[in-house]
Design an enzyme around this catalytic site. Structure first.
Site, PDB file in Angstrom:
ATOM      1  N   ASP A  22       0.828  -1.095  -0.045  1.00  0.00           N
ATOM      2  CA  ASP A  22      -0.075   0.118  -0.082  1.00  0.00           C
ATOM      3  C   ASP A  22       0.825   1.306   0.002  1.00  0.00           C
ATOM      4  O   ASP A  22       2.037   1.168   0.896  1.00  0.00           O
ATOM      5  CB  ASP A  22      -1.048  -0.098   1.209  1.00  0.00           C
ATOM      6  N   HIS A  39       2.873   3.229  -9.027  1.00  0.00           N
ATOM      7  CA  HIS A  39       2.761   1.806  -9.015  1.00  0.00           C
ATOM      8  C   HIS A  39       3.724   1.340  -9.886  1.00  0.00           C
ATOM      9  O   HIS A  39       4.078   0.147  -9.765  1.00  0.00           O
ATOM     10  CB  HIS A  39       1.596   1.706  -9.983  1.00  0.00           C
ATOM     11  N   LEU A 133      10.249 -21.375  -4.643  1.00  0.00           N
ATOM     12  CA  LEU A 133       9.350 -20.290  -3.902  1.00  0.00           C
ATOM     13  C   LEU A 133       7.986 -20.020  -4.605  1.00  0.00           C
ATOM     14  O   LEU A 133       8.236 -20.104  -5.981  1.00  0.00           O
ATOM     15  CB  LEU A 133      10.394 -18.977  -4.074  1.00  0.00           C
TER      16      LEU A 133
END
Ligand code: FPP
Length: 248
Positions: A22, A39, A133
């Protein structure tokens, strides 16, 4: 330069870290830029954190990339986020394959544009045998929607006689969530100073350690991630028990 990474006990890293990324908009605004600029830098943070998680041997990293509520943002912002996502996934695909990273996606993919869905499906397919992962992208994801979806599936099985009501357990619910194959998060990070969960993994975080940092997501890179993991390792997880009952 010494790094907080050296203080991390590699035998005790959380198995699953989930992140609410965020603060991109506020980071851009502070620089008098548009939200998309934030972004774009946020994608670099996502890449840095994937790399850091890989270095520590973390098995699951879930990134909240786009919530079901994010569809109501201005059209240009939704489009920009989607194209950053497609571009990010395409650019990184070879790297994921090379680093043995598996991509998984949770969320309501039926709402995605064809191009986005294809890019996502391609990355899932091409990395499905990787095991180092697992990067789980929460995309068009909302936890309450996920729970409703699970309840419907369970109800259908009961109706069709495949499941007895008395046999419904916590595991039954877990097994019908999008995350059925993924262990619950041990650690949840939220950046930007907001201290809320915003419809993210509500069922799954019952015993998760929470970490809130004022750092805005575009400023959250490898060192900040290592800092968070070190903080996690100073905590004692009791799961409702008392300290003396825990096996050390
Ligand atoms: C929150 O900032 C961020 C988002 C809604 C999108 C996060 C997405 C990315 C960083 C894209 C990268 C992801 C991947 C997996 C490639 P905000 O816009 O809510 O910021 P604000 O609260 O300051 O307005």
């Amino acid at each position: 330069m010494s790094s907080i990474k050296d203080k991390i006990d590699l035998n005790k890293v959380p198995q699953h870290v989930a992140i609410i990324m965020d603060g991109n908009g506020r980071w851009a605004k502070k620089r008098n830029k548009d939200r998309i600029f934030g972004h774009r830098e946020g994608v670099n943070s996502a890449k840095a954190v994937v790399e850091a998680a890989g270095e520590l041997g973390i098995k699951y990293l879930t990134l909240y990339a786009f919530s079901s509520e994010n569809w109501s943002r201005p059209k240009e912002e939704v489009e920009a986020l989607m194209s950053l996502l497609v571009q990010g996934i395409r650019d990184e695909l070879d790297n994921f394959i090379e680093k043995n990273i598996r991509i998984q996606v949770i969320g309501d993919l039926s709402k995605l544009q064809t191009e986005v869905r294809q890019a996502v499906e391609e990355s899932i397919e091409k990395t499905k045998n990787n095991a180092a992962l697992n990067v789980v992208i929460a995309l068009s994801y909302g936890s309450r929607d996920e729970i409703v979806h699970a309840v419907r599936e369970i109800a259908r099985k009961v109706k069709e006689g495949d499941l007895d009501i008395e046999d419904i357990t916590q595991n039954t619910v877990s097994e019908h969530l999008y995350t059925s194959e993924i262990p619950d998060p041990d650690f949840l990070i939220r950046t930007s100073g907001e201290q809320r969960i915003s419809n993210f993994l509500l069922w799954q975080i019952s015993y998760t350690e929470l970490y809130f940092t004022p750092i805005l997501w575009p400023d959250f890179k490898k060192e900040e991630f290592f800092d968070a993991i070190y903080n996690y390792q100073q905590r004692e997880r009791r799961f409702g028990k008392i300290s003396e009952q825990l096996s050390k």
